[in-house]
Write an enzyme that holds these catalytic residues in place. Sequence first.
Site, PDB file in Angstrom:
ATOM      1  N   ARG A 265      -1.205  53.656 -28.181  1.00  0.00           N
ATOM      2  CA  ARG A 265      -2.206  54.724 -28.197  1.00  0.00           C
ATOM      3  C   ARG A 265      -1.714  55.958 -27.443  1.00  0.00           C
ATOM      4  NH1 ARG A 265      -6.395  54.114 -25.211  1.00  0.00           N
ATOM      5  NH2 ARG A 265      -7.621  55.689 -26.289  1.00  0.00           N
TER       6      ARG A 265
ATOM      7  N   LYS B 203      -0.840  42.705 -19.253  1.00  0.00           N
ATOM      8  CA  LYS B 203      -0.918  43.032 -20.676  1.00  0.00           C
ATOM      9  C   LYS B 203       0.005  42.131 -21.475  1.00  0.00           C
ATOM     10  CE  LYS B 203      -1.036  47.028 -23.781  1.00  0.00           C
ATOM     11  NZ  LYS B 203      -1.139  48.496 -23.828  1.00  0.00           N
TER      12      LYS B 203
ATOM     13  N   ARG C 280      -8.658  53.506 -16.729  1.00  0.00           N
ATOM     14  CA  ARG C 280      -7.855  52.957 -15.630  1.00  0.00           C
ATOM     15  C   ARG C 280      -8.723  52.045 -14.772  1.00  0.00           C
ATOM     16  NH1 ARG C 280      -2.470  53.616 -16.738  1.00  0.00           N
ATOM     17  NH2 ARG C 280      -1.966  55.790 -17.210  1.00  0.00           N
TER      18      ARG C 280
END
Length: 235
Positions: free
Chosen positions: A30, A94, A231
């Site tokens: 993204r 992640k 965030r």
Amino acid sequence: TNSELLRRARGDALAGLVCLAEYQSAGRGRIGRNWISPLGTNLYLSLLWRFDDPAQVAGLSLAVGVAVMRALTVANVPGVGLKWPNDILWGVAKLGGILLEVVGEAHGQCAVVIGLGLNRHLPGTAAATIDQPWTDLGRICDGHPPARNRLVALLLNELLPLLRDYPSHGLAPYLPEWRAGHVHAGHAASVQIGDRCFEGRILDVTDQGLLLFEEAGGDRRQFASGDLRLRIPGR
């Protein structure tokens, strides 16, 4: 893989076309971010689907996240979670990312390319430039990650029925599972949009898949994914 299917989508490529790569020289996520794509280790998959109306695509990235979570559960990968709008997590790290891109008319038919990058075995040298916690299936599965071909089959088993039925059913059938897998519900967070920054905490997502956010002063806002950056302090 997304770029290749976007090119084909502008022609007569049929819905259901899948593109896989061993390596990506310009992998992207993204907002123009790089996606680290070393040779022969991870999963780089894109899938083309066509919709009669762009409105039918609302919330699709969240539903795709649920499909990925389901596929990994079948592959005996424990503890997979989700971050709004398109990250696959394990704990705070992640594991993968989803990138949806749309081409077509504003009020007519459109094509959607669903890109998925999934870390199966990410060498430390390749990951040196990643600026957030990350993991891969090898670390999660004690050095024995599922084979890539099996992962592809399991993912398509989930994604193809989802896309077939999505114009009729939308996000609603997937929201309970998405909320159950949502790692950051209730957490402090900041939302960055251009030069504006909103501080507060994540409440939930709406029925349309928008982020429901409460600012420090108590005001509530809804955010679409767009070009924002979400965030989580310390993560």
